[in-house]
Structures are given as C-alpha cells and as structure tokens.
Write a protein that holds these residues in place. Structure first.
Motif, PDB file in Angstrom:
ATOM      1  N   GLN A  18       0.825  -1.211   0.000  1.00 15.84           N
ATOM      2  CA  GLN A  18       0.000   0.000   0.000  1.00 15.84           C
ATOM      3  C   GLN A  18       0.860   1.262   0.000  1.00 15.84           C
ATOM      4  O   GLN A  18       0.621   2.184  -0.780  1.00 15.84           O
ATOM      5  CB  GLN A  18      -0.936   0.010   1.221  1.00 15.84           C
ATOM      6  CG  GLN A  18      -1.941  -1.108   1.220  1.00 15.84           C
ATOM      7  CD  GLN A  18      -2.881  -1.051   0.031  1.00 15.84           C
ATOM      8  OE1 GLN A  18      -3.332   0.015  -0.356  1.00 15.84           O
ATOM      9  NE2 GLN A  18      -3.161  -2.196  -0.550  1.00 15.84           N
ATOM     10  N   TYR A  21       2.782   1.768  -3.322  1.00  9.42           N
ATOM     11  CA  TYR A  21       1.845   2.106  -4.399  1.00  9.42           C
ATOM     12  C   TYR A  21       1.403   3.567  -4.299  1.00  9.42           C
ATOM     13  O   TYR A  21       1.470   4.319  -5.271  1.00  9.42           O
ATOM     14  CB  TYR A  21       0.638   1.169  -4.341  1.00  9.42           C
ATOM     15  CG  TYR A  21      -0.450   1.496  -5.322  1.00  9.42           C
ATOM     16  CD1 TYR A  21      -0.250   1.338  -6.691  1.00  9.42           C
ATOM     17  CD2 TYR A  21      -1.686   1.954  -4.884  1.00  9.42           C
ATOM     18  CE1 TYR A  21      -1.256   1.641  -7.603  1.00  9.42           C
ATOM     19  CE2 TYR A  21      -2.699   2.246  -5.774  1.00  9.42           C
ATOM     20  CZ  TYR A  21      -2.473   2.090  -7.129  1.00  9.42           C
ATOM     21  OH  TYR A  21      -3.470   2.388  -8.025  1.00  9.42           O
ATOM     22  N   PHE A  22       0.970   3.976  -3.118  1.00 10.39           N
ATOM     23  CA  PHE A  22       0.504   5.355  -2.971  1.00 10.39           C
ATOM     24  C   PHE A  22       1.641   6.361  -3.103  1.00 10.39           C
ATOM     25  O   PHE A  22       1.442   7.454  -3.622  1.00 10.39           O
ATOM     26  CB  PHE A  22      -0.251   5.539  -1.649  1.00 10.39           C
ATOM     27  CG  PHE A  22      -1.629   4.936  -1.700  1.00 10.39           C
ATOM     28  CD1 PHE A  22      -2.582   5.431  -2.586  1.00 10.39           C
ATOM     29  CD2 PHE A  22      -1.965   3.875  -0.888  1.00 10.39           C
ATOM     30  CE1 PHE A  22      -3.846   4.870  -2.651  1.00 10.39           C
ATOM     31  CE2 PHE A  22      -3.230   3.309  -0.956  1.00 10.39           C
ATOM     32  CZ  PHE A  22      -4.177   3.812  -1.842  1.00 10.39           C
ATOM     33  N   GLN A  37       3.108  -1.510 -10.551  1.00 13.75           N
ATOM     34  CA  GLN A  37       2.841  -2.471  -9.487  1.00 13.75           C
ATOM     35  C   GLN A  37       2.492  -3.842 -10.060  1.00 13.75           C
ATOM     36  O   GLN A  37       2.897  -4.863  -9.516  1.00 13.75           O
ATOM     37  CB  GLN A  37       1.711  -1.991  -8.583  1.00 13.75           C
ATOM     38  CG  GLN A  37       1.466  -2.930  -7.417  1.00 13.75           C
ATOM     39  CD  GLN A  37       0.314  -2.497  -6.543  1.00 13.75           C
ATOM     40  OE1 GLN A  37      -0.803  -2.372  -7.006  1.00 13.75           O
ATOM     41  NE2 GLN A  37       0.604  -2.266  -5.266  1.00 13.75           N
ATOM     42  N   SER A  96       6.948  -1.323  -5.373  1.00 13.07           N
ATOM     43  CA  SER A  96       5.554  -1.734  -5.210  1.00 13.07           C
ATOM     44  C   SER A  96       5.329  -3.109  -5.830  1.00 13.07           C
ATOM     45  O   SER A  96       4.618  -3.949  -5.269  1.00 13.07           O
ATOM     46  CB  SER A  96       4.637  -0.687  -5.845  1.00 13.07           C
ATOM     47  OG  SER A  96       3.300  -1.024  -5.664  1.00 13.07           O
TER      48      SER A  96
END
Length: 170
Positions: A18, A21-22, A37, A96
């Motif tokens: 998470q 990715y963010f 990702q 990611s």
C-alpha cells in the motif's frame, strides 16, 4: 514462528504494498503506478519457476514479454534515451511490484493453517499498528473537514478491530 511470519506479511507485504503504491502515485500518477505495481505477478511467476526448477509455459513467457514491453512504452514512450517519469517514480513503482510479489508469496504457509480472512485481518491490524507512528490515532491532522476527519479515523480503527474479531471467531 507463525507470529514472525505474520509480522513479515503485515509489514513487508500488507503495508509495504500500500505505501509503495501510494507513494508511487504521488511521484507520477495512478495509471503509471498501477502498471508498475502489476509487474509483481511476473515476479511471482519467476520465483516459482526458480523454486520448482521448471521453465514457464508459453503463455507465461508471452505475458512476461507483453508486460515488459508495455511497461517500457509507458515509462519511455518508446525512446531508449529518455524516461517520461521520474527515476524516483520508477524506483517506487518497482518496489511496489516487489512488495506485491512478497504479499502474494509469503503468506502461503500461513494460509495452510489459518483462513484468508484471519491472515488479512491480522495483517491489516498489525501493519496499521506498526505504521501508526506516521499518523497517530490520537493526533488527527485536519484534512479539510476538521473533527470529522478525526472521528472517521477513530471509527475506521475500531471498525477494523471489530471485523478482525468477527473473522477470527469463524
């Protein structure tokens, strides 16, 4: 030993996938971060090919080639001389993908003993606790809606605990 495996899944899998990715989105955009990702499943195929000492099948090779060509076109627009995204975005996007591969592979042993909902619930709770220093529950930042933000964070926390207890009882 299961506690160590669960902690690894929670921090290096659940939270890492998470966070990276963010963060990749913050450095580029959602579409680019998503494509980067989702190189992760190719890493999973590679891991299991090495682990089981077998070559991937033709469909896996085709998937690998298409994903790599697509990713190359996305980050370079077809030019061997230039990146159209920052090196940092590419780096965090690839991290990611690694986190996604770890997230997929690592809990397999745990899933032989515990249900997926139990592993996911505990992973979310432990990962959230491990990273709570970034946004402590008692100190809510104003994200534009003042005290409602703080209420929502507290509500979400306790809802997760309740869901976890429910799934653990199944």
């Amino acid at each position: 030993m299961d506690v160590v495996k669960l902690l690894l899944f929670s921090i290096l899998g659940m939270v890492a996938v998470q966070f990276t990715y963010f963060y990749s989105i913050s450095l580029s955009n959602a579409a680019t971060a998503t494509v980067l990702q989702y190189i992760g499943p190719l890493l999973v195929v590679g891991f299991y090919a090495i682990k089981h000492r077998r070559w991937p099948i033709l469909a896996e090779y085709a998937s690998l080639a298409l994903a790599l060509v697509g990713t190359f076109l996305l980050v370079t627009h077809g030019s061997f001389d230039t990146l159209v995204i920052s090196e940092a975005a590419l780096f965090w996007g690839f991290l990611s993908a690694l986190a996604l591969a770890f997230y997929t592979i690592q809990p397999v042993g745990l899933l032989r003993t515990y249900s997926p909902s139990t592993i996911t619930g505990w992973g979310m709770l432990l990962g959230g606790i491990a990273f709570s220093h970034l946004q402590p529950l008692g100190r809510c930042r104003d994200l534009g809606s003042g005290s409602r933000t703080c209420f929502c964070l507290h509500h979400s926390f306790w809802k997760c605990v309740g869901i976890l207890l429910f799934f653990s009882s199944l």
